[in-house]
Design a protein around this motif. Structure first.
Motif, PDB file in Angstrom:
ATOM      1  N   TYR A 285       0.815  -1.213   0.000  1.00 26.65           N
ATOM      2  CA  TYR A 285       0.000   0.000   0.000  1.00 26.65           C
ATOM      3  C   TYR A 285       0.846   1.259   0.000  1.00 26.65           C
ATOM      4  N   ILE A 286       2.106   1.166   0.408  1.00 29.59           N
ATOM      5  CA  ILE A 286       3.022   2.296   0.258  1.00 29.59           C
ATOM      6  C   ILE A 286       3.169   2.651  -1.220  1.00 29.59           C
ATOM      7  N   VAL A 287       3.155   1.640  -2.080  1.00 28.30           N
ATOM      8  CA  VAL A 287       3.314   1.919  -3.513  1.00 28.30           C
ATOM      9  C   VAL A 287       1.983   2.018  -4.255  1.00 28.30           C
ATOM     10  N   VAL A 288       0.895   1.461  -3.687  1.00 30.45           N
ATOM     11  CA  VAL A 288      -0.389   1.486  -4.392  1.00 30.45           C
ATOM     12  C   VAL A 288      -1.222   2.708  -4.021  1.00 30.45           C
ATOM     13  N   LEU A 289      -1.227   3.115  -2.744  1.00 32.61           N
ATOM     14  CA  LEU A 289      -2.064   4.253  -2.351  1.00 32.61           C
ATOM     15  C   LEU A 289      -1.706   5.540  -3.097  1.00 32.61           C
ATOM     16  N   VAL A 319      -8.927   3.617   6.050  1.00 30.65           N
ATOM     17  CA  VAL A 319      -9.292   2.245   6.427  1.00 30.65           C
ATOM     18  C   VAL A 319      -8.320   1.246   5.804  1.00 30.65           C
ATOM     19  N   ILE A 320      -7.977   1.452   4.526  1.00 26.87           N
ATOM     20  CA  ILE A 320      -7.018   0.556   3.862  1.00 26.87           C
ATOM     21  C   ILE A 320      -5.690   0.559   4.610  1.00 26.87           C
ATOM     22  N   SER A 321      -5.226   1.743   5.009  1.00 28.29           N
ATOM     23  CA  SER A 321      -3.924   1.825   5.687  1.00 28.29           C
ATOM     24  C   SER A 321      -3.959   1.093   7.016  1.00 28.29           C
ATOM     25  N   SER A 348      -9.701 -10.331   7.621  1.00 31.19           N
ATOM     26  CA  SER A 348      -9.099  -8.993   7.504  1.00 31.19           C
ATOM     27  C   SER A 348      -8.618  -8.727   6.081  1.00 31.19           C
ATOM     28  N   THR A 349      -8.146  -9.775   5.407  1.00 32.85           N
ATOM     29  CA  THR A 349      -7.695  -9.609   4.021  1.00 32.85           C
ATOM     30  C   THR A 349      -8.876  -9.329   3.104  1.00 32.85           C
ATOM     31  N   PRO A 355     -13.180  -1.037   1.192  1.00 33.53           N
ATOM     32  CA  PRO A 355     -12.779   0.350   0.876  1.00 33.53           C
ATOM     33  C   PRO A 355     -12.169   0.488  -0.513  1.00 33.53           C
ATOM     34  N   THR A 356     -11.518  -0.565  -1.011  1.00 34.45           N
ATOM     35  CA  THR A 356     -10.975  -0.496  -2.373  1.00 34.45           C
ATOM     36  C   THR A 356     -12.109  -0.422  -3.382  1.00 34.45           C
ATOM     37  N   GLY A 357     -13.163  -1.190  -3.145  1.00 38.87           N
ATOM     38  CA  GLY A 357     -14.334  -1.131  -4.020  1.00 38.87           C
ATOM     39  C   GLY A 357     -14.986   0.239  -4.022  1.00 38.87           C
TER      40      GLY A 357
END
Length: 650
Positions: A285-289, A319-321, A348-349, A355-357
């Protein structure tokens, strides 16, 4: 403490490596010749090696990342060529493992993350109306630590031998008994050096965004890319110390004979997997957010609409973070953690999909009834949505722990991983590259060539990786370097290899586009070549050293869009100019990084005397900085007026 030269100090046994060594030496000689012939050494030192300008640092991050995309891409093509047909022996097993390790390590640590850092440097201070980052000197150190860590890792295939335990570097495979020699040491030391720089970047941008926003720019008025960088910076600060500890412990194991990860010595190999993935899943998520933030800004700009559901987009990233720190065990469902643990991390996964949706639907609603203009950055952004959706849906499949027992060690997982990271991060990086290129250099990249590159890369990506889902379900496991006939895998592997070469051609067109556009690209004479919505488009292109002659005042989201709609000057634009305080350039970050390289190289080969010398050099640079007081200057009003007048903004 004694000096000893390893048996295979220079790697000469593999013809392809020898060719790469020769090409590397010739390239270096060519660069030295050009700089000497055109007398550019002083220009290089004054303008780039000593700069603390966030925009130039961002450009250096991006250019290094593009070079690493080429290096990692060549590794990928070698692997795909090896696997195109059964029983091929283009690469032997050892060389394949080294290439496999280098590909993953380079693409994650030295391509994706620094590319994002580069775009952060270029865009964030401009988007928030700041004249620089909070700590410009620290920013320069961050870049040069990344750069020397990258170079240290990249010389491993020529000097001493490359690491070969995979990009995750699992113990006990990466321990001294099973992996003697300097290869794994290269991995540990180079990532440690570059990781220090990454942690500094997270701290720097957190402070920059919290403390240096323009008047009126509340948190809920920030551009979405800036929001994504703020959240990413927090993840970096919490996640990277875990990786630092893991790398340090394994380094101590290998260099000093401790047993943190050795069962026979009372250690625990599984501790490495836990520490690595406690960092590793937030790293995704460091690279995707930030890529999500880029897509949000690009889609909003070229749909000519305010981003739909701004608040929901912000909260979904938060929430994703948070969830990103609660999913790491899904990376080893197959290791027997027990039903309770597997159930928790499975749920959790899956929860991250919610939130991505939300974000995907908000992008689609932003496009709905928009006046869409399909520029090259918009193509990369729209192309991301179905690609990432495939990666996300297969991620939910992998989140089911019993099913993961079947999927986990197969090419199904490889395909999912690439659909998420290439379809998310790389597409985002390239969208940002095309989008902010005029702001960096003052001209657009050619649109026709950009679209050719997009379609070749995008189609090639799907041709390459979708068959890997199918061949994974047929039982093809990860990490194999050849396979026998008769398993039914050959057509899928051959198609996958064709797709990989299509991606390679797309990348080459991209590189040609850059070279072509330097002379023939459309010049940005307005500073707002895309009719943008955020503050970076309110100043000239390329942006002046001080960014803003007058700090803007903000009263809404999409600040620049609303300023343009008013069609009249605001009170802050009529204020008299004042001298601008700016930091001095400094060569010390570059020099300090050289000492880090010397220390790292010494520790790789266990030449402790060299490591100590290098670390003493680092400490000396830090001491000198502690007593440096003349570290700033003022740009006077007449110089500001000349610069603004030359840009047509007097």
């Amino acid at each position: 403490m004694g000096f000893h030269l390893p048996k295979n100090f220079l790697v000469t046994g593999e013809p392809m490596i020898v060719v790469a060594e020769v090409l590397s030496v010739l390239t270096l000689a060519g660069i030295i010749f050009v700089l000497t012939y055109y007398k550019k050494w002083k220009w290089l030192w004054d303008e780039w090696l000593t700069t603390v300008d966030h925009k130039k640092i961002g450009i250096m991050y991006i250019m290094t990342s593009l070079l690493m995309l080429f290096r990692g891409g060549v590794d990928a093509l070698l692997m795909r060529t090896q696997l195109a047909l059964p029983n091929l022996h283009i690469l032997d097993a050892e060389h394949y493992n080294q290439i496999f390790t280098a590909h993953g390590t380079i693409m994650i640590f030295f391509m994706a993350m620094p590319f994002i850092f580069g775009l952060m440097n270029v865009a964030v201070p401009l988007q928030i109306g700041a004249r620089d980052v909070a700590f410009p000197y620290l920013n320069a150190i961050s870049f040069w630590l990344f750069f020397v860590g990258c170079m240290l890792f990249n010389i491993s295939f020529m000097i001493g031998g490359a690491p070969d335990a995979g990009w995750t570097n699992y113990t006990p495979l990466a321990g001294s008994d099973l992996a003697p020699g300097p290869g794994i040491n290269y991995y540990l030391i180079s990532l440690q050096i570059s990781g220090i720089g990454s942690l500094m970047t997270g701290i720097n941008f957190l402070v920059t965004i919290l403390k240096m926003r323009a008047p009126g720019m509340t948190l809920m008025r920030m551009p979405m890319f800036t929001w994504s960088v703020l959240i990413t910076s927090i993840i970096i600060i919490f996640a990277f110390p875990v990786l630092t500890v893991a790398l340090a412990l394994l380094t101590i194991d290998r260099l000093f004979g401790s047993h943190f990860f050795t069962i026979s010595g009372g250690g625990e190999p599984m501790m490495w997997a836990n520490l690595f993935w406690i960092w590793g899943h937030p790293e995704v998520y460091i690279v995707v957010l930030p890529a999500f933030g880029i897509f949000s800004d690009v889609i909003s700009t070229f749909a000519r609409k305010r981003l739909f559901g701004y608040g929901a987009m912000v909260y979904s990233m938060v929430v994703i973070s948070a969830l990103s720190f609660l999913t790491w065990v899904h990376h080893f469902f197959t290791m027997g953690a027990g039903p309770a643990v597997n159930s928790f991390f499975s749920i959790s996964t899956m929860a991250i999909a919610i939130p991505t949706g939300v974000k995907v639907f908000n992008w689609l609603f932003t496009l709905y009834k928009g006046r869409i203009e399909f520029t090259t950055p918009m193509l990369w952004s729209v192309g991301f949505i179905p690609t990432f959706l495939i990666g996300g849906l297969t991620g939910v499949m992998l989140a089911v722990a019993p099913a993961d027992y079947q999927y986990h060690n197969s090419y199904f997982l490889i395909s999912h991983f690439h659909y998420v990271l290439v379809g998310g991060t790389v597409f985002g990086c390239l969208a940002g590259l095309y989008y902010w290129w005029p702001k960096m250099f003052g001209f657009k990249l050619d649109e026709r060539q950009g679209k050719w590159a997009f379609w070749l890369f995008n189609i090639g990506f799907n041709v390459c990786f979708f068959p890997q889902y199918l061949v994974g379900l047929m039982g093809m496991t990860r990490r194999i370097y050849t396979y026998p006939e008769g398993l039914g895998w050959t057509p899928y592997n051959f198609i996958s290899t064709v797709g990989a070469y299509m991606m390679g051609v797309g990348f080459l067109i991209m590189v040609y586009n850059i070279l072509y556009s330097v002379r023939h690209g459309e010049r940005d004479v307005t500073g707002d070549i895309w009719n943008g919505r955020t503050l970076e488009w309110s100043i000239s292109s390329p942006a002046p050293h001080y960014n803003f002659a007058r700090i803007p005042e903000v009263d809404d989201v999409d600040a620049w869009w609303h300023m343009k709609k008013r069609k009249r000057k605001q009170p802050w634009e009529l204020r008299p100019l004042k001298p601008i305080h700016m930091p001095n350039n400094s060569g010390r970050p570059f020099i300090m990084s050289i000492w880090f390289f010397i220390a790292g190289f010494g520790l790789v080969f266990e030449w402790y005397w060299m490591g100590i010398i290098g670390l003493l050099g680092v400490l000396y640079c830090m001491l000198k900085r502690s007593f440096e007081y003349d570290d700033h200057h003022y740009i006077q009003v007449d110089e500001i007026e000349r610069t603004e007048s030359a840009a047509g903004r007097a």
